[in-house]
Design an enzyme around this catalytic site. Sequence first.
Site, PDB file in Angstrom:
ATOM      1  N   ARG A   1       0.836  -1.198   0.000  1.00 48.03           N
ATOM      2  CA  ARG A   1       0.000   0.000   0.000  1.00 48.03           C
ATOM      3  C   ARG A   1       0.878   1.257   0.000  1.00 48.03           C
ATOM      4  NH1 ARG A   1      -1.193  -0.724   6.240  1.00 48.03           N
ATOM      5  NH2 ARG A   1       0.193   0.921   6.971  1.00 48.03           N
TER       6      ARG A   1
ATOM      7  N   SER B   1      13.644   9.897   4.590  1.00 48.01           N
ATOM      8  CA  SER B   1      12.639  10.930   4.869  1.00 48.01           C
ATOM      9  C   SER B   1      13.373  12.248   5.069  1.00 48.01           C
ATOM     10  CB  SER B   1      11.855  10.583   6.134  1.00 48.01           C
ATOM     11  OG  SER B   1      11.120  11.720   6.569  1.00 48.01           O
TER      12      SER B   1
ATOM     13  N   TYR C   1      11.986   7.931  14.749  1.00 44.17           N
ATOM     14  CA  TYR C   1      11.816   7.879  13.288  1.00 44.17           C
ATOM     15  C   TYR C   1      12.929   8.671  12.588  1.00 44.17           C
ATOM     16  CZ  TYR C   1       9.317   8.284   8.804  1.00 44.17           C
ATOM     17  OH  TYR C   1       8.960   8.238   7.480  1.00 44.17           O
TER      18      TYR C   1
HETATM   19  P1  NAI Z   1       2.289   3.027   4.918  1.00 43.44           P
HETATM   20  O1  NAI Z   1       2.121   2.822   6.375  1.00 43.44           O
HETATM   21  O2  NAI Z   1       1.120   3.511   4.115  1.00 43.44           O
HETATM   22  O3  NAI Z   1       2.855   1.701   4.231  1.00 43.44           O
HETATM   23  C1  NAI Z   1       3.963   1.021   4.768  1.00 43.44           C
HETATM   24  C2  NAI Z   1       3.972  -0.407   4.251  1.00 43.44           C
HETATM   25  O4  NAI Z   1       5.092  -1.089   4.848  1.00 43.44           O
HETATM   26  C3  NAI Z   1       2.699  -1.176   4.653  1.00 43.44           C
HETATM   27  O5  NAI Z   1       2.218  -1.911   3.535  1.00 43.44           O
HETATM   28  C4  NAI Z   1       3.182  -2.081   5.788  1.00 43.44           C
HETATM   29  O6  NAI Z   1       2.444  -3.297   5.885  1.00 43.44           O
HETATM   30  C5  NAI Z   1       4.652  -2.338   5.364  1.00 43.44           C
HETATM   31  N1  NAI Z   1       5.489  -2.728   6.496  1.00 43.44           N
HETATM   32  C6  NAI Z   1       5.645  -2.091   7.683  1.00 43.44           C
HETATM   33  N2  NAI Z   1       6.479  -2.789   8.474  1.00 43.44           N
HETATM   34  C7  NAI Z   1       6.869  -3.884   7.787  1.00 43.44           C
HETATM   35  C8  NAI Z   1       7.725  -4.993   8.062  1.00 43.44           C
HETATM   36  N3  NAI Z   1       8.340  -5.136   9.249  1.00 43.44           N
HETATM   37  N4  NAI Z   1       7.911  -5.926   7.096  1.00 43.44           N
HETATM   38  C9  NAI Z   1       7.300  -5.814   5.908  1.00 43.44           C
HETATM   39  N5  NAI Z   1       6.453  -4.808   5.587  1.00 43.44           N
HETATM   40  C10 NAI Z   1       6.253  -3.860   6.515  1.00 43.44           C
HETATM   41  O7  NAI Z   1       3.516   4.042   4.774  1.00 43.44           O
HETATM   42  P2  NAI Z   1       3.961   4.999   3.581  1.00 43.44           P
HETATM   43  O8  NAI Z   1       3.552   6.381   3.937  1.00 43.44           O
HETATM   44  O9  NAI Z   1       3.580   4.430   2.269  1.00 43.44           O
HETATM   45  O10 NAI Z   1       5.553   4.956   3.788  1.00 43.44           O
HETATM   46  C11 NAI Z   1       6.414   4.190   2.968  1.00 43.44           C
HETATM   47  C12 NAI Z   1       7.848   4.616   3.267  1.00 43.44           C
HETATM   48  O11 NAI Z   1       7.987   6.024   3.010  1.00 43.44           O
HETATM   49  C13 NAI Z   1       8.241   4.414   4.743  1.00 43.44           C
HETATM   50  O12 NAI Z   1       9.589   3.994   4.807  1.00 43.44           O
HETATM   51  C14 NAI Z   1       8.098   5.791   5.314  1.00 43.44           C
HETATM   52  O13 NAI Z   1       8.895   5.976   6.449  1.00 43.44           O
HETATM   53  C15 NAI Z   1       8.531   6.660   4.153  1.00 43.44           C
HETATM   54  N6  NAI Z   1       8.076   8.042   4.202  1.00 43.44           N
HETATM   55  C16 NAI Z   1       6.724   8.364   4.204  1.00 43.44           C
HETATM   56  C17 NAI Z   1       6.332   9.686   4.249  1.00 43.44           C
HETATM   57  C18 NAI Z   1       4.899  10.106   4.247  1.00 43.44           C
HETATM   58  O14 NAI Z   1       4.637  11.317   4.381  1.00 43.44           O
HETATM   59  N7  NAI Z   1       3.939   9.214   4.098  1.00 43.44           N
HETATM   60  C19 NAI Z   1       7.325  10.771   4.316  1.00 43.44           C
HETATM   61  C20 NAI Z   1       8.684  10.333   4.305  1.00 43.44           C
HETATM   62  C21 NAI Z   1       9.027   9.010   4.247  1.00 43.44           C
END
Ligand code: NAI
Length: 267
Positions: A30, A162, A175
């Site tokens: 996702r 990030s 984080y």
């Molecule tokens: P999200 O929470 O929507 O998706 C994260 C995905 O990673 C999920 O599908 C979850 O099931 C999976 N996940 C989490 N822990 C896991 C594990 N131990 N093993 C396997 N899968 C795992 O988050 P989003 O927003 O899509 O973030 C993706 C990346 O982008 C992350 O690394 C986040 O830190 C980074 N990020 C996001 C920002 C934002 O504003 N949304 C800003 C800067 C960085």
Amino acid sequence: MSEAKPDYMHAGWPEVQVTNRLAVVTGGARGIGRAIVEAMIRERYRVVALDYSIGDDALAFAREVNEKAAIFKATALSFDKLDVTDSSAVQASIDKLVAEHGRLDVLVNNAGITRDGLLLRMSEADWDAVLTTNLKGVFNMTKAAIKPMMSQKHGKIINIASVVGITGNAGQANYSASKAGVIGFTKSIAKEIASRGITVNAVAPGFIETDMTAKLNEAQRAAMLAQVPMKRVGTPTDVARAVGFLASEAADYITGQVIVVDGGMTM
Ligand code: NAI
């Protein structure tokens, strides 16, 4: 409030013939990971998305992609369940993928979590959970992936960091530390394996509309948005396009870099 651009899927999914090159994307079920999966397929990689939580919508998405992007009846996109914090499961998963596909061309370390709170109130469990997923997960995946990449003398590793790993952020000590760690890790490994034909880069997103940021209240959102010169929240596609570039031949001579995708927030 946001004038989010449409995601790739909403703009229509073109017929893409994937090649036999393999890209692995963690946290691909996702959010930003899902958009990165789409970007990899547009770059004509076959994709295996690894996630510890794979919803029905992710599987429906894979079926839709495979109808359009399959080649020689092979699967263009598949999901495998994996927790990136489990080092032996990670090694087994990479071994299985390399045995099945005979190669590993791109690794995108995208899986990440937040457990926000001011340091005075931050529990050890919240510190450990974030560091273990966001930083040790990247170590586990990268360590397993570089072996086949070194034998191929070719590979691209892209880590999702990030902007708070660069600027810091009150309430996100765990984080921010994990993401600063990802940036230091990226540059160190880039130096270690540049001569083996493997590039290692990071993408540092700013404020992106996903489930992760949906937890913010209106006041927090308004405060974040006030810092964005482009006056809109970023979309997962904004981030995925930068990742697609780093995974493409256009980025073959780029390594050890951090591309910031934040609408000008930290310039
Ligand atoms: P999200 O929470 O929507 O998706 C994260 C995905 O990673 C999920 O599908 C979850 O099931 C999976 N996940 C989490 N822990 C896991 C594990 N131990 N093993 C396997 N899968 C795992 O988050 P989003 O927003 O899509 O973030 C993706 C990346 O982008 C992350 O690394 C986040 O830190 C980074 N990020 C996001 C920002 C934002 O504003 N949304 C800003 C800067 C960085």
